[in-house]
Design a protein around this motif. Structure first.
Motif, PDB file in Angstrom:
ATOM      1  N   HIS A  65      13.039  -6.287  -6.332  1.00 28.73           N
ATOM      2  CA  HIS A  65      11.617  -6.186  -5.953  1.00 28.73           C
ATOM      3  C   HIS A  65      11.423  -4.894  -5.160  1.00 28.73           C
ATOM      4  O   HIS A  65      11.050  -4.913  -3.982  1.00 28.73           O
ATOM      5  N   GLN A  66      11.706  -3.769  -5.821  1.00 27.20           N
ATOM      6  CA  GLN A  66      11.757  -2.483  -5.137  1.00 27.20           C
ATOM      7  C   GLN A  66      10.441  -2.092  -4.459  1.00 27.20           C
ATOM      8  O   GLN A  66      10.433  -1.303  -3.516  1.00 27.20           O
ATOM      9  N   GLU A  67       9.315  -2.647  -4.947  1.00 36.66           N
ATOM     10  CA  GLU A  67       8.022  -2.327  -4.338  1.00 36.66           C
ATOM     11  C   GLU A  67       7.923  -2.889  -2.922  1.00 36.66           C
ATOM     12  O   GLU A  67       7.189  -2.366  -2.085  1.00 36.66           O
ATOM     13  N   LEU A  68       8.687  -3.940  -2.642  1.00 35.49           N
ATOM     14  CA  LEU A  68       8.672  -4.575  -1.329  1.00 35.49           C
ATOM     15  C   LEU A  68       9.708  -3.907  -0.427  1.00 35.49           C
ATOM     16  O   LEU A  68      10.907  -3.944  -0.706  1.00 35.49           O
ATOM     17  N   ILE A 135      -0.366   2.335   1.861  1.00 34.98           N
ATOM     18  CA  ILE A 135       0.656   1.707   2.695  1.00 34.98           C
ATOM     19  C   ILE A 135       0.616   0.203   2.442  1.00 34.98           C
ATOM     20  O   ILE A 135      -0.461  -0.392   2.422  1.00 34.98           O
ATOM     21  N   ALA A 136       1.784  -0.387   2.274  1.00 37.85           N
ATOM     22  CA  ALA A 136       1.869  -1.840   2.133  1.00 37.85           C
ATOM     23  C   ALA A 136       2.423  -2.440   3.426  1.00 37.85           C
ATOM     24  O   ALA A 136       1.677  -2.824   4.314  1.00 37.85           O
ATOM     25  N   PRO A 161      -5.473   6.294   1.478  1.00 34.43           N
ATOM     26  CA  PRO A 161      -6.600   5.681   0.769  1.00 34.43           C
ATOM     27  C   PRO A 161      -6.693   4.177   0.979  1.00 34.43           C
ATOM     28  O   PRO A 161      -7.798   3.632   1.041  1.00 34.43           O
ATOM     29  N   VAL A 162      -5.553   3.494   1.082  1.00 35.55           N
ATOM     30  CA  VAL A 162      -5.586   2.031   1.138  1.00 35.55           C
ATOM     31  C   VAL A 162      -4.410   1.495   1.943  1.00 35.55           C
ATOM     32  O   VAL A 162      -3.289   1.996   1.852  1.00 35.55           O
ATOM     33  N   ALA A 163      -4.673   0.465   2.734  1.00 34.60           N
ATOM     34  CA  ALA A 163      -3.651  -0.234   3.520  1.00 34.60           C
ATOM     35  C   ALA A 163      -4.273  -1.502   4.086  1.00 34.60           C
ATOM     36  O   ALA A 163      -5.476  -1.544   4.346  1.00 34.60           O
ATOM     37  N   PRO A 164      -3.493  -2.553   4.288  1.00 34.92           N
ATOM     38  CA  PRO A 164      -4.040  -3.783   4.867  1.00 34.92           C
ATOM     39  C   PRO A 164      -4.361  -3.597   6.346  1.00 34.92           C
ATOM     40  O   PRO A 164      -3.761  -2.761   7.024  1.00 34.92           O
ATOM     41  N   PRO A 165      -5.308  -4.359   6.877  1.00 32.95           N
ATOM     42  CA  PRO A 165      -5.731  -4.207   8.274  1.00 32.95           C
ATOM     43  C   PRO A 165      -4.594  -4.349   9.287  1.00 32.95           C
ATOM     44  O   PRO A 165      -4.529  -3.588  10.256  1.00 32.95           O
ATOM     45  N   ASP A 166      -3.707  -5.340   9.082  1.00 32.12           N
ATOM     46  CA  ASP A 166      -2.642  -5.547  10.064  1.00 32.12           C
ATOM     47  C   ASP A 166      -1.666  -4.378  10.095  1.00 32.12           C
ATOM     48  O   ASP A 166      -1.145  -4.015  11.154  1.00 32.12           O
ATOM     49  N   MET A 187      -3.334  -7.299   0.012  1.00 29.02           N
ATOM     50  CA  MET A 187      -2.940  -5.959  -0.432  1.00 29.02           C
ATOM     51  C   MET A 187      -2.164  -5.994  -1.744  1.00 29.02           C
ATOM     52  O   MET A 187      -2.370  -5.180  -2.627  1.00 29.02           O
ATOM     53  N   TYR A 188      -1.242  -6.932  -1.879  1.00 27.26           N
ATOM     54  CA  TYR A 188      -0.326  -7.028  -3.017  1.00 27.26           C
ATOM     55  C   TYR A 188       0.549  -5.781  -3.079  1.00 27.26           C
ATOM     56  O   TYR A 188       1.577  -5.731  -2.446  1.00 27.26           O
ATOM     57  N   ALA A 189       0.166  -4.771  -3.830  1.00 26.74           N
ATOM     58  CA  ALA A 189       0.931  -3.529  -3.926  1.00 26.74           C
ATOM     59  C   ALA A 189      -0.045  -2.367  -3.997  1.00 26.74           C
ATOM     60  O   ALA A 189      -1.192  -2.528  -4.421  1.00 26.74           O
ATOM     61  N   VAL A 190       0.416  -1.178  -3.588  1.00 23.66           N
ATOM     62  CA  VAL A 190      -0.458  -0.005  -3.574  1.00 23.66           C
ATOM     63  C   VAL A 190      -1.014   0.285  -4.961  1.00 23.66           C
ATOM     64  O   VAL A 190      -2.197   0.596  -5.133  1.00 23.66           O
ATOM     65  N   GLY A 191      -0.169   0.159  -5.985  1.00 20.61           N
ATOM     66  CA  GLY A 191      -0.576   0.495  -7.342  1.00 20.61           C
ATOM     67  C   GLY A 191      -1.734  -0.331  -7.871  1.00 20.61           C
ATOM     68  O   GLY A 191      -2.448   0.107  -8.785  1.00 20.61           O
TER      69      GLY A 191
END
Length: 227
Positions: A65-68, A135-136, A161-166, A187-191
């Motif tokens: 799960h390289q995205e994590l 950012i994830a 451009p995108v990242a979760p609030p926490d 968020m799931y993933a940036v992609g």
């Protein structure tokens, strides 16, 4: 603004609009995180008439799960680990060290390919905008921040451009400002937040750095880009 960014280029242009307060900053430097952060950073640097350099950080991804990210490493040897991910998945130190060793080899390769024998631009006492395509978990960005702080910049701004609030909140505790266009709770993933999230190539990274260095040449600003 649409729900998704079409491309990293579009995201970079939109991000640059939120950073216009830095357009007249004389000591400004934009750093992109290779590879995907560089096309975004290029648009920011171009819009703000700022030099562009890279900050090489490698995610330590969970096997399978390289995205994590379970952590990240930097060219300065700094390692940042995500204890929440590691503990929840019961990841062993042996696994972390093995993945980190592989990523260290890739980090060194990228440094050679992108920079060659040219040293990084000096960040001491400068205002630095640190850019990625999203950012994830924040591990990669936190590692980049830790590396950057060792070089004593005047101000650090993280722009994505995108990242979760926490994650934005966590990063804001480490830097002077966080600029983020979208902050989805899920968020799931940036992609997921891009229509086209195709992998940025080494050649594209070199192209963007070279192109921005040409724009800066007329201003007499040194460049870390390979020609």
């Amino acid at each position: 603004m649409s729900i998704k960014f079409r491309t990293r280029t579009e995201a970079g242009k939109l991000l640059a609009r939120e950073l216009t307060a830095y357009a007249d900053c004389k000591d400004l430097l934009v750093l992109g995180l290779p590879r995907g952060g560089v096309p975004v950073a290029y648009e920011v640097a171009k819009a703000l008439d700022a030099p562009l350099d890279i900050c090489i950080v490698r995610k330590i991804g969970v096997p399978g799960h390289q995205e994590l990210a379970m952590g990240a490493i930097t060219s300065g040897g700094i390692r940042v680990l995500n204890s929440d991910v590691i503990n929840s998945l019961a990841i062993t130190s042996q696994t972390i060290n093995q993945v980190a060793a592989d990523e260290w080899q890739e980090l060194q390769r990228r440094d050679r390919v992108y920079r060659g024998d040219r040293p990084p631009l000096n960040v001491k006492n400068r205002t630095v905008i640190l850019v990625d395509d999203g950012i994830a978990t924040g591990s990669t960005m936190l590692a980049a921040i830790a590396l950057l702080k060792q070089q004593e910049p005047h101000r650090i701004v993280v722009a994505v451009p995108v990242a979760p609030p926490d994650t934005c909140e966590k990063i804001s505790e480490k830097v002077d400002e966080v600029v983020c266009l979208k902050m989805p709770e899920q968020m799931y993933a940036v992609g997921v937040w891009y229509e086209d999230f195709s992998q940025t190539t080494d050649e594209e990274v070199r192209y963007f750095m070279s192109k921005q260095s040409q724009l800066m040449a007329a201003l007499g600003e040194p460049s870390a880009a390979n020609s």
